[in-house]
Scaffold this active site. Structure first.
Site, mmCIF file in Angstrom:
data_model
loop_
_atom_site.group_PDB
_atom_site.id
_atom_site.type_symbol
_atom_site.label_atom_id
_atom_site.label_comp_id
_atom_site.label_asym_id
_atom_site.label_seq_id
_atom_site.Cartn_x
_atom_site.Cartn_y
_atom_site.Cartn_z
ATOM 1 N N ARG A 17 0.821 -1.207 0.000
ATOM 2 C CA ARG A 17 0.000 0.000 0.000
ATOM 3 C C ARG A 17 0.860 1.264 0.000
ATOM 4 O O ARG A 17 0.350 2.382 0.111
ATOM 5 C CB ARG A 17 -0.926 -0.013 1.226
ATOM 6 C CG ARG A 17 -2.010 1.043 1.177
ATOM 7 C CD ARG A 17 -2.948 0.979 2.369
ATOM 8 N NE ARG A 17 -3.900 2.075 2.301
ATOM 9 C CZ ARG A 17 -4.988 2.083 1.543
ATOM 10 N NH1 ARG A 17 -5.263 1.024 0.805
ATOM 11 N NH2 ARG A 17 -5.788 3.129 1.507
ATOM 12 N N THR A 30 -6.287 13.097 2.436
ATOM 13 C CA THR A 30 -7.728 12.891 2.290
ATOM 14 C C THR A 30 -8.266 12.003 3.408
ATOM 15 O O THR A 30 -7.675 10.987 3.752
ATOM 16 C CB THR A 30 -8.052 12.220 0.937
ATOM 17 O OG1 THR A 30 -7.507 13.015 -0.120
ATOM 18 C CG2 THR A 30 -9.553 12.075 0.743
ATOM 19 N N HIS A 194 -8.826 7.809 7.615
ATOM 20 C CA HIS A 194 -7.824 8.448 6.762
ATOM 21 C C HIS A 194 -7.651 7.574 5.526
ATOM 22 O O HIS A 194 -7.397 6.367 5.628
ATOM 23 C CB HIS A 194 -6.496 8.592 7.503
ATOM 24 C CG HIS A 194 -5.601 9.647 6.923
ATOM 25 N ND1 HIS A 194 -5.225 9.661 5.601
ATOM 26 C CD2 HIS A 194 -5.011 10.733 7.494
ATOM 27 C CE1 HIS A 194 -4.445 10.704 5.374
ATOM 28 N NE2 HIS A 194 -4.296 11.375 6.499
ATOM 29 N N HIS A 195 -7.786 8.187 4.349
ATOM 30 C CA HIS A 195 -7.717 7.417 3.109
ATOM 31 C C HIS A 195 -6.318 6.856 2.858
ATOM 32 O O HIS A 195 -6.142 5.925 2.049
ATOM 33 C CB HIS A 195 -8.132 8.312 1.940
ATOM 34 C CG HIS A 195 -8.739 7.560 0.795
ATOM 35 N ND1 HIS A 195 -8.744 6.174 0.710
ATOM 36 C CD2 HIS A 195 -9.368 7.997 -0.340
ATOM 37 C CE1 HIS A 195 -9.341 5.797 -0.408
ATOM 38 N NE2 HIS A 195 -9.725 6.885 -1.066
ATOM 39 N N ALA A 196 -5.312 7.397 3.528
ATOM 40 C CA ALA A 196 -3.957 6.878 3.346
ATOM 41 C C ALA A 196 -3.842 5.432 3.815
ATOM 42 O O ALA A 196 -3.043 4.660 3.284
ATOM 43 C CB ALA A 196 -2.955 7.753 4.097
#
Length: 224
Positions: A17, A30, A194-196
């Site tokens: 990822r 984001t 958190h989109h991370a």
């Protein structure tokens, strides 16, 4: 050392990822929030029959389910990205006298009955303490994530946003007032992520598992 605080480093260069994390944490930071209804009819009935409170069971089940996915446990410690072995629920202890709240936490235990008892002991020891931290000079552990409830409102959407510019990747979870419909009980449940570290897929896996566990929660009320 508390095994719950075990921190395993992640190497960004080899992490599958890694590029997604870099993009959503550095290039386009984001976050997102999602609110759904989960059915808790059987869970609530089982707890009521056992004379037990719903709120600590909710805290435990959310934490248990989050702990099953590495993506929800990611943090940055002294510049090193990694993940904790487990999360600790950090929740609000409401004060009836002045209508304020204090932050409380109870160490997660895989055994629900052990966690439930620890929750009751925390309430007995610190529940009357006012101020932002119920445990006085004690600080929340580094693996603490926010999970709470707004029991007065049955909401359709809820989002928590931090306005402090720091790397924080744990999810925030919030429940609302029970909704009674056609003989079933539903719980509004919101996740801010958190989109991370997490995508919609991870949230869908969490919700699917949470729903299954809620339907079979009576299994956790049996003495071993």
């Amino acid at each position: 050392m508390n095994p719950n605080l075990t921190f395993t480093p992640i190497q960004l260069e080899t992490w599958p990822r890694g590029q997604v994390f870099y993009y959503f944490s550095k290039m386009a930071p984001t976050g997102y929030a999602m609110t759904v209804e989960v059915e808790v009819t059987q869970m609530r009935q089982a707890l009521k029959a056992a004379g037990m409170k719903f709120f600590p069971a909710y805290l435990w089940l959310v934490t248990k389910t989050l702990n099953e996915q590495q993506e929800f446990k990611i943090a940055e410690v002294e510049g090193q990205l990694g993940y904790y072995e487990t999360l600790t629920p950090l929740y609000a202890a409401f004060h009836d006298d002045d209508k304020n709240f204090s932050l409380m936490w109870t160490t997660y235990d895989e055994d629900f009955l052990a966690f439930y008892q620890a929750y009751l002991e925390d309430q007995k020891t610190y529940g009357h303490q006012h101020g932002i931290l119920a445990k006085g000079d004690q600080l929340p552990p580094p693996n603490a994530y926010t999970v709470s409830c707004v029991p007065w409102i049955s909401f359709q959407h809820f989002a928590v946003h931090s306005y402090e510019n720091k790397p924080y990747y744990f999810p925030s979870v919030e429940a609302g007032k029970f909704i009674e419909r056609e003989g079933k009980t539903y719980l509004p449940l919101s996740l801010t992520c958190h989109h991370a570290t997490t995508d919609g897929y991870h949230v869908s896996q969490f919700l699917e598992r949470f729903q299954w566990e809620a339907e079979h929660f009576a299994n956790y009320l049996k003495m071993g």
